[in-house]
Design a protein around this motif. Structure first.
Motif, PDB file in Angstrom:
ATOM      1  N   CYS A  13       0.961  -1.222   0.067  1.00 19.70           N
ATOM      2  CA  CYS A  13       0.027  -0.168   0.082  1.00 19.70           C
ATOM      3  C   CYS A  13       0.884   1.265   0.016  1.00 19.70           C
ATOM      4  O   CYS A  13       1.705   1.337   0.591  1.00 19.70           O
ATOM      5  CB  CYS A  13      -1.034  -0.040   1.137  1.00 19.70           C
ATOM      6  SG  CYS A  13      -1.771   1.542   1.440  1.00 19.70           S
ATOM      7  N   PHE A  15       0.484   4.372   1.106  1.00 23.66           N
ATOM      8  CA  PHE A  15      -0.010   5.300   1.864  1.00 23.66           C
ATOM      9  C   PHE A  15       0.680   5.240   3.150  1.00 23.66           C
ATOM     10  O   PHE A  15       1.850   5.673   3.238  1.00 23.66           O
ATOM     11  CB  PHE A  15      -1.512   5.363   2.207  1.00 23.66           C
ATOM     12  CG  PHE A  15      -2.198   5.776   1.129  1.00 23.66           C
ATOM     13  CD1 PHE A  15      -2.197   6.924   0.302  1.00 23.66           C
ATOM     14  CD2 PHE A  15      -3.197   4.916   0.352  1.00 23.66           C
ATOM     15  CE1 PHE A  15      -2.983   7.284  -0.811  1.00 23.66           C
ATOM     16  CE2 PHE A  15      -3.714   5.160  -0.633  1.00 23.66           C
ATOM     17  CZ  PHE A  15      -3.754   6.247  -1.278  1.00 23.66           C
ATOM     18  N   CYS A  16       0.355   4.640   4.266  1.00 25.61           N
ATOM     19  CA  CYS A  16       1.112   5.020   5.687  1.00 25.61           C
ATOM     20  C   CYS A  16       2.151   3.875   5.899  1.00 25.61           C
ATOM     21  O   CYS A  16       2.483   3.024   5.233  1.00 25.61           O
ATOM     22  CB  CYS A  16       0.135   4.901   6.563  1.00 25.61           C
ATOM     23  SG  CYS A  16      -0.479   3.574   7.528  1.00 25.61           S
ATOM     24  N   VAL A  18       2.491   1.733   8.087  1.00 28.03           N
ATOM     25  CA  VAL A  18       2.177   0.310   8.389  1.00 28.03           C
ATOM     26  C   VAL A  18       2.916  -0.622   7.404  1.00 28.03           C
ATOM     27  O   VAL A  18       3.377  -1.605   7.655  1.00 28.03           O
ATOM     28  CB  VAL A  18       0.929   0.122   8.655  1.00 28.03           C
ATOM     29  CG1 VAL A  18       0.558  -1.368   8.871  1.00 28.03           C
ATOM     30  CG2 VAL A  18       0.329   0.982   9.744  1.00 28.03           C
ATOM     31  N   GLY A  19       2.802  -0.116   5.880  1.00 27.93           N
ATOM     32  CA  GLY A  19       3.201  -1.268   5.016  1.00 27.93           C
ATOM     33  C   GLY A  19       2.297  -2.218   4.731  1.00 27.93           C
ATOM     34  O   GLY A  19       3.199  -3.486   4.785  1.00 27.93           O
ATOM     35  N   CYS A  20       1.133  -2.149   4.635  1.00 25.48           N
ATOM     36  CA  CYS A  20       0.443  -3.377   4.324  1.00 25.48           C
ATOM     37  C   CYS A  20       0.647  -3.990   3.102  1.00 25.48           C
ATOM     38  O   CYS A  20       0.820  -3.395   2.025  1.00 25.48           O
ATOM     39  CB  CYS A  20      -1.004  -2.941   4.569  1.00 25.48           C
ATOM     40  SG  CYS A  20      -1.668  -2.550   6.100  1.00 25.48           S
ATOM     41  N   LEU A  46      -6.788  -4.399   5.712  1.00 19.58           N
ATOM     42  CA  LEU A  46      -6.375  -3.036   4.860  1.00 19.58           C
ATOM     43  C   LEU A  46      -7.300  -2.295   5.604  1.00 19.58           C
ATOM     44  O   LEU A  46      -8.331  -2.709   5.909  1.00 19.58           O
ATOM     45  CB  LEU A  46      -6.495  -3.136   3.473  1.00 19.58           C
ATOM     46  CG  LEU A  46      -5.801  -4.083   2.564  1.00 19.58           C
ATOM     47  CD1 LEU A  46      -6.180  -4.013   1.040  1.00 19.58           C
ATOM     48  CD2 LEU A  46      -4.421  -3.510   2.701  1.00 19.58           C
ATOM     49  N   CYS A  47      -6.880  -1.045   5.508  1.00 21.30           N
ATOM     50  CA  CYS A  47      -7.967   0.294   5.811  1.00 21.30           C
ATOM     51  C   CYS A  47      -8.749   0.635   4.615  1.00 21.30           C
ATOM     52  O   CYS A  47      -8.392   0.386   3.534  1.00 21.30           O
ATOM     53  CB  CYS A  47      -7.123   1.129   6.682  1.00 21.30           C
ATOM     54  SG  CYS A  47      -6.347   2.609   5.739  1.00 21.30           S
ATOM     55  N   LYS A  49      -8.203   3.351   2.993  1.00 20.07           N
ATOM     56  CA  LYS A  49      -7.255   3.703   1.847  1.00 20.07           C
ATOM     57  C   LYS A  49      -6.534   2.911   1.104  1.00 20.07           C
ATOM     58  O   LYS A  49      -6.758   2.918   0.003  1.00 20.07           O
ATOM     59  CB  LYS A  49      -6.061   4.709   2.723  1.00 20.07           C
ATOM     60  CG  LYS A  49      -6.710   6.153   3.280  1.00 20.07           C
ATOM     61  CD  LYS A  49      -5.659   7.054   3.543  1.00 20.07           C
ATOM     62  CE  LYS A  49      -4.739   6.802   4.768  1.00 20.07           C
ATOM     63  NZ  LYS A  49      -5.452   6.953   6.032  1.00 20.07           N
ATOM     64  N   GLY A  50      -6.194   1.815   1.724  1.00 22.63           N
ATOM     65  CA  GLY A  50      -5.698   0.777   1.211  1.00 22.63           C
ATOM     66  C   GLY A  50      -6.544  -0.162   0.250  1.00 22.63           C
ATOM     67  O   GLY A  50      -6.043  -0.368  -1.006  1.00 22.63           O
ATOM     68  N   HIS A 194      -3.015   5.139  11.090  1.00 22.61           N
ATOM     69  CA  HIS A 194      -2.291   3.949  11.162  1.00 22.61           C
ATOM     70  C   HIS A 194      -3.285   2.901  11.338  1.00 22.61           C
ATOM     71  O   HIS A 194      -3.088   2.034  12.331  1.00 22.61           O
ATOM     72  CB  HIS A 194      -1.010   3.817  11.962  1.00 22.61           C
ATOM     73  CG  HIS A 194       0.096   4.740  11.977  1.00 22.61           C
ATOM     74  ND1 HIS A 194      -0.052   6.067  12.519  1.00 22.61           N
ATOM     75  CD2 HIS A 194       1.199   4.921  11.232  1.00 22.61           C
ATOM     76  CE1 HIS A 194       1.124   6.784  12.082  1.00 22.61           C
ATOM     77  NE2 HIS A 194       1.710   5.949  11.507  1.00 22.61           N
ATOM     78  N   PRO A 195      -4.497   2.851  10.615  1.00 19.71           N
ATOM     79  CA  PRO A 195      -5.678   1.923  10.927  1.00 19.71           C
ATOM     80  C   PRO A 195      -5.174   0.643  11.231  1.00 19.71           C
ATOM     81  O   PRO A 195      -5.821  -0.184  12.020  1.00 19.71           O
ATOM     82  CB  PRO A 195      -6.419   2.350   9.875  1.00 19.71           C
ATOM     83  CG  PRO A 195      -6.165   3.564   9.458  1.00 19.71           C
ATOM     84  CD  PRO A 195      -4.782   3.746   9.268  1.00 19.71           C
TER      85      PRO A 195
HETATM   86 FE1  SF4 Z   1      -2.275   1.316   3.623  1.00 19.27          FE
HETATM   87 FE2  SF4 Z   1      -4.146   1.618   5.633  1.00 19.27          FE
HETATM   88 FE3  SF4 Z   1      -2.245  -0.266   5.753  1.00 19.27          FE
HETATM   89 FE4  SF4 Z   1      -1.458   2.372   6.043  1.00 19.27          FE
HETATM   90  S1  SF4 Z   1      -2.903   0.908   7.231  1.00 19.27           S
HETATM   91  S2  SF4 Z   1      -0.532   0.900   4.816  1.00 19.27           S
HETATM   92  S3  SF4 Z   1      -2.917   3.416   4.747  1.00 19.27           S
HETATM   93  S4  SF4 Z   1      -3.861  -0.164   4.130  1.00 19.27           S
END
Ligand code: SF4
Length: 698
Positions: A13, A15-16, A18-20, A46-47, A49-50, A194-195
Motif C-alpha cells: 500500500c 500510503f502509511c 504500516v506497509g500493508c 487493509l484500511c 485507503k488501502g 495507522h488504522p
Molecule cells: Fe495502507 Fe491503511 Fe495499511 Fe496504512 S494501514 S498501509 S493506509 S492499508
C-alpha cells in the motif's frame, strides 16, 4: 472472481508507514480492486485507503508528457487548472525536457556554484529512488542540501533516538504489542493514521492489555483505554517528567537495567526532583493521582511499549518530548525484550526507508555523518566520484529560507508538495515563485508543480518496482502492476537520466542494481538481497544471516553507542513558540484524517475517498461552536498571524474547548496558511501542532 481479472500482482500500500501488503487485481491494464494479503505487518488486513484509495492512478489529471513553462505564461502560482494547463505549459519531448531541466541547473551552478541548487526527495518513493536522489544532489552539485518530508514528520524523534539510543529506527515492531502488558500511545491517532496498526492495539486490550492513551485531542483509541490523559496542548514534557518523577520517588525504576545498560541516570534523577505530579498537575491539566496511577501501571508492568506520533514530534520541544519517552522506557527497563520497546509510528509508506537511504542533509545512507572524511570517501569511491562537501546541508524549511535570501536559486522536487505541506505557506509559496529554475517530478500537476519551469511525468507506486521500508524496519518489495500512462516514466529512471545530463555517467538497467549498490554502503541491509525480497516478500533489518527473517526486537544486550549504553537526557519544560492571547485566543492543531493522505494530491483523486470526505473541514467542541453561534456545517474563518482560511466547522466532543483541529489535505482551505514555522532547534521540525488562532463566524 478470478475470471474478472487478467492478473494479480503483489505490492505494498502506498500510503502509511504500516506497509500493508496488497494483491492488485488487474484487468485491461487497470487496477480493478485491491485485497490485503498476509504481509508481516498486516496479516491480510487493509484500511479504507488501502482498499479503496487506488484509482487515483487512472485519474484523467495524470501527467502523461513532459511539460515546459511557456515563455508567455502568465506568472508562477496556484492559478493552473489541471484540466486547462496549456496557458502555462507546453508539451515537450523527454530529450527537450531533460535538457531544459539539467541545463537550467548547470547555468545556475556556473554562475553561483553548486550550492545554488537544492533538492527535496520523497518518502513516497522507493528506497532506490531516494538513494539516487540524494546521490544526484551530492555527486552532481557537491553539497548536502537535500532533505525530504521526514523533516516535517519525525526528525525530532530520530534526533532524540540517535542521541540517546544510537539508532533512529524503532526498537520493536508494533506487532510486539501482542507480548506487552501495558502500552502507552501518545500524540498519535492510529485509528485514523495507522488504522491497521490500531487493530492490533485494540486486540491487545481485548486480551487484557492495559492501554494508556495521552493526547490533547481525545483520539479514537480512547474507547479502548484504561487511562485517557487529555493533557493541555504543549504540556507533554511537564506531564512525562511528572510520571517519571513518580517512578523515582516511589522507587519503581529498574535498578539492574539502569546499572547494566544506561548512563547519566543520576543527572536525570536529580532533574526530575523538581517535577512532582502535585506541582505539574496544574501545568498539564491532569490530576496528580492520575499521573501517579499511570506511572505505577507502566513501571510495574512486566513488559511495556511506547508508541508516539506527530503530536510528540511536531513541536519546538519535539526532541525533548522524545527524550522523555526514551528515558521513561529506559528507567523501567522496557527495551530489548518481547513486548517492550520504543516505536515512533512512521507516517508515509517509506519515510523510514527514504531516511535510511540518505535523503537527509546531515547524513549519508544509514545515518553516517557527512562530516566524517572516511565515510564520505567510502561513498565517493562507490560512486566513482570526487569528494563532496563535509558541511551539513540545509533542511526543508531552511532551504526555502535560503531561496528568500538568494542563496538557493534552483531546485529539484520529486514527489513532495511544499506548496501545501510547509508551515506558513505564504512564505513557502513566495520562495517557490522566486526560484529561477524549478524542476518538479510528479504524477499530477500538484500545487508545487504550478511553480515549476519543467515538469517531468513520473510513475505512481503501482506502476514501478522497488523496495520500501515500513515503520517496523521491514524491507518489502513493491511490484509494477500496470504501465505508467502515456510517456510517464519510473522515478529512478528519470533521476538517472538527469544525472547523465549532468555528466555523471550512471548506468542502471533496473532498481535491483541500485539496491545492490546501496548494500555496499549500508550495513543495515546486510544479508538482505533483492532475490531474497522477491522470494520472501519482506525481511526485517537487522537480519543476522541469509536465513534470518530479521530481528523484530533490538538492543536486548546493549545499544549502538559508545560503551554500549543508552543515555538519559533530561528535558526542561519549554512553552510553545506562540501562546494564545487576546487577539488569537484559541489553539490551532493540524493533522490528517482517515480518508485523506497528506496534501490530498492522491486521495482527493480517489473516487471513494473523495466521495466520503469531499470538503475542507475543521473540528471544534460543541460548546465552542455554541459560544461562537456556529452550527455544525457552517463556515468559519480561522486567522493566525500568518494568514486566514475559510472552512466548514464540525462538532467533536473529543476536542478541548480552546482548540481547533484542521486537516492539511485541502488546498481550498490550506491549514498550513495558518501554521507557525518556528523550529525545534535540534530536529529542525516546525511546530505544526500549536499556534494561536482566532475563530470567527462568517
Ligand atoms: Fe495502507 Fe491503511 Fe495499511 Fe496504512 S494501514 S498501509 S493506509 S492499508
Amino acid at each position: 472472481d478470478s475470471a474478472d481479472i487478467d492478473r494479480e500482482v503483489t505490492s505494498i500500500c502506498p500510503f502509511c508507514g504500516v506497509g500493508c501488503q496488497v494483491s492488485l487485481k488487474v484487468k485491461d491494464d487497470k487496477v480493478k480492486y485491491v485485497e490485503g494479503i498476509n504481509g508481516p505487518a498486516n496479516e491480510g488486513r487493509l484500511c479504507v485507503k488501502g482498499r479503496f484509495g487506488f484509482d487515483y492512478i487512472h485519474h484523467p489529471h495524470r501527467l502523461t508528457k513532459p511539460l515546459i513553462r511557456r515563455d508567455d505564461a502568465p506568472g508562477k502560482g496556484l492559478n493552473v487548472d489541471p484540466a486547462n494547463w496549456q496557458a502555462h505549459f507546453r508539451e515537450a519531448t523527454w530529450d527537450e525536457a531533460l535538457d531544459a531541466a539539467a541545463g537550467g541547473w548547470t547555468a545556475l551552478t556556473e554562475r553561483h556554484g553548486g550550492r545554488a541548487i537544492a533538492g527535496f526527495g520523497s518518502a513516497k518513493c522507493t528506497n532506490e529512488e531516494a538513494y539516487l536522489f540524494q546521490k544526484l544532489i551530492r555527486q552532481g552539485f557537491g553539497h548536502n542540501n537535500v532533505d525530504h518530508c521526514t523533516r516535517l514528520c519525525h526528525a525530532s524523534s530520530v534526533a532524540a533516538l540517535l542521541e540517546n539510543v544510537g539508532s533512529g529506527a524503532v526498537t520493536a515492531t508494533f506487532n510486539e504489542i501482542e507480548h506487552a502488558d501495558v502500552a502507552i500511545v501518545i500524540g498519535a491517532n492510529p485509528v485514523e493514521n495507522h488504522p491497521v496498526a490500531a487493530t492490533y492495539f485494540k486486540q491487545f486490550t481485548k486480551r487484557g492489555g492495559k492501554l494508556i492513551v495521552m493526547d490533547p485531542r481525545g483520539v479514537g483509541l480512547r474507547r479502548f483505554a484504561t487511562h485517557m490523559l487529555k493533557f493541555r496542548p504543549g504540556a507533554d514534557v511537564a506531564m512525562l517528567n511528572a510520571i517519571m518523577a513518580t517512578i523515582v520517588e516511589e522507587e519503581l525504576y529498574d535498578r539492574q537495567y539502569i546499572a547494566a545498560y544506561t548512563e547519566n541516570w543520576e543527572a536525570e534523577r536529580a532533574h526530575l526532583a523538581a517535577f512532582s505530579p502535585e506541582k505539574m498537575a496544574e501545568v498539564c491539566g491532569i490530576p496528580a493521582e492520575e499521573l501517579r496511577a499511570v506511572a505505577r501501571e507502566f513501571a510495574t508492568a512486566r513488559a511495556g511499549m511506547i508508541f508516539w506520533g506527530m503530536g510528540i514530534s511536531q513541536h519546538i520541544h519535539g526532541t525533548d518530548n522524545s527524550r522523555c519517552l526514551i528515558s521513561l522506557a529506559l528507567m523501567c527497563g522496557h527495551v530489548g525484550r518481547p513486548g517492550t520497546g520504543l516505536h515512533p509510528l512512521r507516517g508515509q509508506n517509506n519515510v523510514q526507508g527514504a531516511s535510511d537511504a540518505g535523503l537527509i542533509p546531515m547524513f549519508l545512507p544509514d545515518y553516517q555523518t557527512v562530516t566524517d572524511d572516511r565515510i564520505r570517501g567510502h561513498f565517493a569511491k562507490i560512486w566513482g566520484a570526487s569528494d563532496f562537501s563535509a558541511e551539513k546541508g540545509l533542511t526543508v524549511t531552511e532551504i526555502l529560507d535560503a531561496v528568500h535570501a538568494g542563496q538557493v536559486r534552483g531546485m529539484y522536487i520529486l514527489g513532495e508538495n511544499p506548496a501545501m505541506s510547509d508551515p506558513d505557506l505564504t512564505h513557502a509559496r513566495e520562495a517557490l515563485a522566486k526560484l529561477e529554475h524549478l524542476v518538479v517530478q510528479d504524477i499530477f500537476l500538484t500545487e508545487t508543480a504550478n511553480y515549476a519551469d519543467v515538469i517531468l511525468p513520473a510513475s505512481a507506486f503501482y506502476e514501478k518496482d522497488g523496495t520500501v521500508t515500513n515503520t517496523n524496519r521491514q524491507v518489502q518489495i513493491g511490484r509494477a502492476a500496470v504501465a505508467p500512462p502515456g510517456e510517464a516514466r519510473a522515478d529512478w529512471a528519470i533521476t538517472a537520466a538527469l544525472a547523465n545530463r549532468l555528466g555523471l555517467n550512471w548506468s542502471y538497467a533496473h532498481p535491483s542494481e541500485v539496491f545492490a549498490e546501496m548494500k555496499r554502503g549500508m550495513p543495515s541491509l546486510d544479508n538482505i538481497t533483492w532475490e531474497r525480497l522477491e522470494r520472501e516478500g519482506a525481511v526485517t533489518y537487522p537480519s543476522l544471516s541469509p536465513e534470518d527473517p530479521g530481528q523484530p526486537i533490538v538492543f536486548g544486550s546493549g545499544f549502538p553507542r559508545e560503551g554500549g549504553r543508552a543515555r538519559f537526557t533530561p528535558a526542561m519544560v519549554i512553552p510553545p513558540a506562540e501562546l494564545p492571547d487576546a487577539d488569537y485566543p484559541m489553539i490551532l492543531t493540524t493533522g490528517r484524517q482517515l480518508e485523506h493522505w497528506h496534501t490530498g494530491s492522491m486521495t482527493r483523486r480517489a473516487t471513494v475517498l473523495d466521495a466520503v470526505e469531499p470538503e475542507a473541514n475543521c473540528s471544534m467542541h460543541p460548546a465552542t461552536l455554541a459560544r461562537l453561534g456556529v452550527e455544525p456545517g457552517d463556515p468559519v474563518r480561522l486567522t493566525t498571524r500568518r494568514g486566514a482560511i475559510e472552512i466548514m466547522a464540525r462538532a467533536d466532543r473529543a476536542i478541548a474547548e480552546d482548540m481547533v483541529f484542521v486537516p492539511f489535505a485541502f488546498v481550498e482551505a490550506a491549514a498550513n496558511i495558518l501554521t507557525n514555522p518556528a523550529l525545534d532547534p535540534v530536529g529542525k521540525i516546525p511546530e505544526f501542532k500549536f499556534a494561536a488562532v482566532k475563530v470567527e463566524k462568517i
